[in-house]
Design a protein around this motif. Structure first.
Motif, mmCIF file in Angstrom:
data_model
loop_
_atom_site.group_PDB
_atom_site.id
_atom_site.type_symbol
_atom_site.label_atom_id
_atom_site.label_comp_id
_atom_site.label_asym_id
_atom_site.label_seq_id
_atom_site.Cartn_x
_atom_site.Cartn_y
_atom_site.Cartn_z
ATOM 1 N N ARG A 8 44.141 37.406 32.729
ATOM 2 C CA ARG A 8 44.761 39.076 32.714
ATOM 3 C C ARG A 8 46.049 38.789 33.618
ATOM 4 O O ARG A 8 46.526 37.965 34.599
ATOM 5 N N ARG A 9 46.815 39.492 33.068
ATOM 6 C CA ARG A 9 48.385 39.598 33.337
ATOM 7 C C ARG A 9 48.185 40.789 35.109
ATOM 8 O O ARG A 9 48.326 41.673 34.467
ATOM 9 N N ARG A 10 48.763 40.596 36.193
ATOM 10 C CA ARG A 10 48.176 41.789 36.955
ATOM 11 C C ARG A 10 49.840 41.871 37.833
ATOM 12 O O ARG A 10 49.810 41.067 38.270
ATOM 13 N N THR A 11 49.721 42.577 38.627
ATOM 14 C CA THR A 11 50.705 43.645 39.920
ATOM 15 C C THR A 11 50.038 43.840 41.263
ATOM 16 O O THR A 11 48.995 44.635 40.761
ATOM 17 N N SER A 12 50.478 43.420 41.601
ATOM 18 C CA SER A 12 50.460 44.078 43.341
ATOM 19 C C SER A 12 50.906 44.338 43.882
ATOM 20 O O SER A 12 52.203 43.833 43.964
ATOM 21 N N ALA A 36 48.176 36.472 38.704
ATOM 22 C CA ALA A 36 49.715 37.696 39.158
ATOM 23 C C ALA A 36 50.808 37.386 38.741
ATOM 24 O O ALA A 36 51.662 36.119 39.671
ATOM 25 N N VAL A 37 51.713 38.205 38.505
ATOM 26 C CA VAL A 37 52.468 38.239 37.462
ATOM 27 C C VAL A 37 53.996 38.936 38.427
ATOM 28 O O VAL A 37 55.303 37.978 38.487
ATOM 29 N N ILE A 38 53.218 39.610 39.695
ATOM 30 C CA ILE A 38 54.574 40.060 40.713
ATOM 31 C C ILE A 38 53.815 40.564 41.371
ATOM 32 O O ILE A 38 53.053 41.527 41.163
ATOM 33 N N VAL A 39 54.694 40.528 42.579
ATOM 34 C CA VAL A 39 54.307 41.422 43.770
ATOM 35 C C VAL A 39 55.312 42.240 44.061
ATOM 36 O O VAL A 39 56.409 41.761 44.210
ATOM 37 N N GLU A 40 55.252 43.530 44.173
ATOM 38 C CA GLU A 40 56.548 44.460 44.117
ATOM 39 C C GLU A 40 55.698 45.524 45.909
ATOM 40 O O GLU A 40 55.137 45.815 45.759
ATOM 41 N N ALA A 41 57.305 45.011 46.570
ATOM 42 C CA ALA A 41 56.866 46.114 47.797
ATOM 43 C C ALA A 41 58.538 47.514 47.301
ATOM 44 O O ALA A 41 58.804 47.947 46.319
ATOM 45 N N VAL A 42 57.242 48.622 47.247
ATOM 46 C CA VAL A 42 58.166 49.936 47.954
ATOM 47 C C VAL A 42 58.422 50.424 49.090
ATOM 48 O O VAL A 42 58.040 50.117 49.094
ATOM 49 N N VAL A 64 47.391 46.995 37.775
ATOM 50 C CA VAL A 64 48.316 47.122 39.048
ATOM 51 C C VAL A 64 47.095 47.496 40.036
ATOM 52 O O VAL A 64 46.117 48.475 39.506
ATOM 53 N N TYR A 65 47.600 47.068 41.030
ATOM 54 C CA TYR A 65 47.149 47.338 42.307
ATOM 55 C C TYR A 65 47.562 48.149 43.614
ATOM 56 O O TYR A 65 48.546 46.923 43.458
ATOM 57 N N TRP A 66 47.499 49.276 43.343
ATOM 58 C CA TRP A 66 48.322 49.574 44.843
ATOM 59 C C TRP A 66 47.312 49.340 45.717
ATOM 60 O O TRP A 66 46.631 49.765 46.173
ATOM 61 N N THR A 67 48.134 48.465 47.069
ATOM 62 C CA THR A 67 47.603 48.691 48.097
ATOM 63 C C THR A 67 48.000 49.463 50.018
ATOM 64 O O THR A 67 47.318 49.077 50.778
ATOM 65 N N GLY A 68 49.238 50.763 48.882
ATOM 66 C CA GLY A 68 48.884 51.419 49.797
ATOM 67 C C GLY A 68 48.862 52.547 50.373
ATOM 68 O O GLY A 68 47.349 52.619 50.155
ATOM 69 N N TYR A 69 49.560 53.662 50.478
ATOM 70 C CA TYR A 69 48.567 54.397 50.867
ATOM 71 C C TYR A 69 49.182 56.208 50.154
ATOM 72 O O TYR A 69 49.925 56.150 49.191
ATOM 73 N N PHE A 70 48.170 57.310 49.708
ATOM 74 C CA PHE A 70 47.863 57.855 48.834
ATOM 75 C C PHE A 70 49.408 59.211 48.765
ATOM 76 O O PHE A 70 50.025 59.418 47.260
ATOM 77 N N GLN A 71 49.708 59.445 49.156
ATOM 78 C CA GLN A 71 51.053 59.700 49.218
ATOM 79 C C GLN A 71 51.810 59.040 48.605
ATOM 80 O O GLN A 71 52.450 59.696 47.291
ATOM 81 N N GLU A 72 52.073 57.692 48.239
ATOM 82 C CA GLU A 72 53.168 56.715 47.586
ATOM 83 C C GLU A 72 52.958 56.817 46.421
ATOM 84 O O GLU A 72 52.993 56.502 45.052
ATOM 85 N N GLY A 73 50.994 56.114 46.880
ATOM 86 C CA GLY A 73 49.934 55.566 45.862
ATOM 87 C C GLY A 73 49.800 56.944 44.245
ATOM 88 O O GLY A 73 49.928 56.690 43.595
ATOM 89 N N GLY A 74 49.557 57.795 44.452
ATOM 90 C CA GLY A 74 49.507 59.457 43.762
ATOM 91 C C GLY A 74 51.361 59.442 43.047
ATOM 92 O O GLY A 74 51.224 59.532 41.024
ATOM 93 N N LEU A 75 52.110 59.046 43.485
ATOM 94 C CA LEU A 75 53.377 59.656 42.673
ATOM 95 C C LEU A 75 53.657 57.750 42.103
ATOM 96 O O LEU A 75 54.092 58.081 40.513
#
Length: 217
Positions: A8-12, A36-42, A64-75
């Motif tokens: 499976r191709r995954r991103t964090s 893990a195909v990419i780790v992206e910082a926002v 896709v696995y989002w490791t941050g908080y809900f404010q950005e996560g919801g968007l």
């Protein structure tokens, strides 16, 4: 994951300014290895993550696995779905909040997975405690209310065993804790002062709310 199945191709993802989120993302990447195909910082507090989403979707991940908080996560959840992403999305415990569903929208959030410690809603046998909480505070307990309650109980136990608040004695009392009863189960510490069990579980958004998917036991 077995070798007989396709990889499976995954991103964090994580916010740039959060050590907590970045650590989870990098640990996830290390655990997944070549999957893990990419780790992206926002950048936190932005309103448009289309550039990040374009980078992620170019790798064609199916998870896709989002490791941050809900404010950005919801968007991000909303904008991923708007961009046509059909794969699975999971968020970390910092995003387990009704606000994430509100920001993402019910349709985009439906089926969203989350890694989370036990919450009042998913604790078996906690009904009496939840009712007592409601009566005491005239509010619903939040996702970390049970952990805060147990933490105070544990601190009180250590101070009692230490016979006072001397720092070294309290630490010694904590190190000697063996099977202290908590909502998540008997508490024990490792020699490195971490918990012997994480107590994590998998939640999923169903009909607009986070519900238990897998207790991981």
């Amino acid at each position: 994951m077995t070798r007989s199945r396709p990889r499976r191709r995954r991103t964090s993802w994580s916010p740039r300014e959060s050590t907590y989120s970045k650590d989870i993302a990098l640990r996830t990447q290390a655990s997944l290895g070549s999957s893990a195909v990419i780790v992206e910082a926002v950048t936190p507090k932005e309103s448009d993550y289309s550039a990040n989403i374009t980078n992620v979707l170019a790798k064609k991940p199916d998870f896709v696995y989002w490791t941050g908080y809900f404010q950005e996560g919801g968007l991000i959840v909303r904008q991923l779905r708007q961009a046509g992403y059909k794969g699975s999305i999971m968020v970390g415990d910092g995003s387990v909040s009704p606000k994430l569903v509100e920001i993402a929208g019910d349709e985009a959030a439906e089926g969203l997975y989350a890694t989370m410690t036990q919450t009042p809603d998913t604790l078996r046998g906690a009904e009496g405690w939840v009712e007592a909480y409601r009566k005491k505070f005239n509010a619903e307990p939040g996702p970390y209310s049970n952990q805060a309650y147990d933490a105070v109980r544990l601190a009180a136990e250590a101070v009692t065993k230490a016979g006072g608040t001397d720092g070294a004695k309290v630490i010694g009392a904590l190190e000697a804790i063996d099977g202290f009863p908590m909502f998540s189960g008997p508490l024990r510490f490792t020699p490195e002062h971490t918990l012997t069990g994480g107590g994590f579980q998998i939640l999923v958004v169903k009909n607009g709310v986070f519900a238990l998917q897998d207790a991981l036991k």
